[in-house]
Design a protein around this motif. Structure first.
Motif, short mmCIF file in Angstrom:
data_model
loop_
_atom_site.label_atom_id
_atom_site.label_comp_id
_atom_site.label_asym_id
_atom_site.label_seq_id
_atom_site.Cartn_x
_atom_site.Cartn_y
_atom_site.Cartn_z
N PRO A 1 0.79 -1.23 0.00
CA PRO A 1 0.00 0.00 0.00
C PRO A 1 0.83 1.29 0.00
N GLY A 2 2.08 1.22 0.40
CA GLY A 2 2.94 2.41 0.42
C GLY A 2 3.07 3.07 -0.93
N ILE A 3 2.93 2.32 -1.99
CA ILE A 3 3.04 2.90 -3.33
C ILE A 3 1.91 3.91 -3.56
N ALA A 4 0.72 3.63 -3.01
CA ALA A 4 -0.41 4.56 -3.17
C ALA A 4 -0.10 5.88 -2.46
N VAL A 5 0.49 5.81 -1.29
CA VAL A 5 0.85 7.02 -0.55
C VAL A 5 1.86 7.83 -1.36
N ASN A 6 2.83 7.17 -1.97
CA ASN A 6 3.83 7.87 -2.76
C ASN A 6 3.20 8.55 -3.98
N ILE A 7 2.25 7.89 -4.61
CA ILE A 7 1.58 8.49 -5.77
C ILE A 7 0.73 9.68 -5.33
N ILE A 8 0.08 9.57 -4.18
CA ILE A 8 -0.70 10.69 -3.64
C ILE A 8 0.22 11.89 -3.38
N ARG A 9 1.41 11.63 -2.85
CA ARG A 9 2.38 12.71 -2.63
C ARG A 9 2.76 13.38 -3.95
N LEU A 10 2.99 12.56 -4.98
CA LEU A 10 3.34 13.09 -6.30
C LEU A 10 2.22 13.98 -6.84
N LEU A 11 0.98 13.50 -6.77
CA LEU A 11 -0.16 14.27 -7.26
C LEU A 11 -0.32 15.57 -6.46
N SER A 12 -0.17 15.48 -5.16
CA SER A 12 -0.28 16.66 -4.31
C SER A 12 0.79 17.69 -4.66
#
Length: 158
Positions: free
Chosen positions: A118-129
């Protein structure tokens, strides 16, 4: 073509994958397709359906809407990630400025990866943010340069 070791070393340095375990990255890197695009090639067009994320291995691409440039991306940058999550058409076009190599991760491959790590989703959310914040800063900078527009009131006709 990248060897499996080169692919792993490259993917390990991509910001959205940086904090993930090597054993997971090995599997993820092995399922990505490697694509090569010539200079001045449109990878995808605004409004198209999209179900894949691209990671730029080499070259430079421009992000644009029509003739208006939004950004230039270099090796290690990701693009196309928004359509993986919202099933909406592509919000911008991507064109190569020079010969470019990319790794492509499909929506299903990404969802499988998120299920496992699930950490990959957090990293993608950071990128989008981060991208939204950068866009907001650009818009604010443009507003600061441009004088305020006057509102002209048109009298009502009775």
């Amino acid at each position: 073509m990248l060897t499996s070791v080169e692919r792993l070393l490259f993917v390990r340095e991509v910001p959205i994958f940086k904090e993930l375990r090597d054993d997971f990255l090995v599997r993820l890197a092995s399922v990505m397709d490697e694509l090569s695009f010539p200079s001045k090639h449109r990878i995808f067009t605004e409004g198209q359906e999209g179900r894949s994320l691209y990671i730029l291995v080499s070259g430079t691409v421009r992000v644009h809407i029509g003739d208006r440039d939004l950004a230039q991306l270099k090796a290690g940058a990701c693009f196309g990630e928004m359509s993986l999550f919202d099933a909406e058409p592509r919000s911008a076009s991507i064109s190569t400025l020079e010969q470019s190599e990319c790794l492509m991760l499909t929506q299903m491959q990404l969802y499988d990866a998120i299920d496992e790590t699930p950490g990959i989703a957090v990293n993608i959310i950071r990128l989008l943010s981060r991208r939204i914040r950068e866009l907001n800063q650009k818009l604010n900078a443009k507003e600061a340069i441009m004088p305020p527009t006057e509102t002209v009131r048109v009298p009502e006709m009775r």
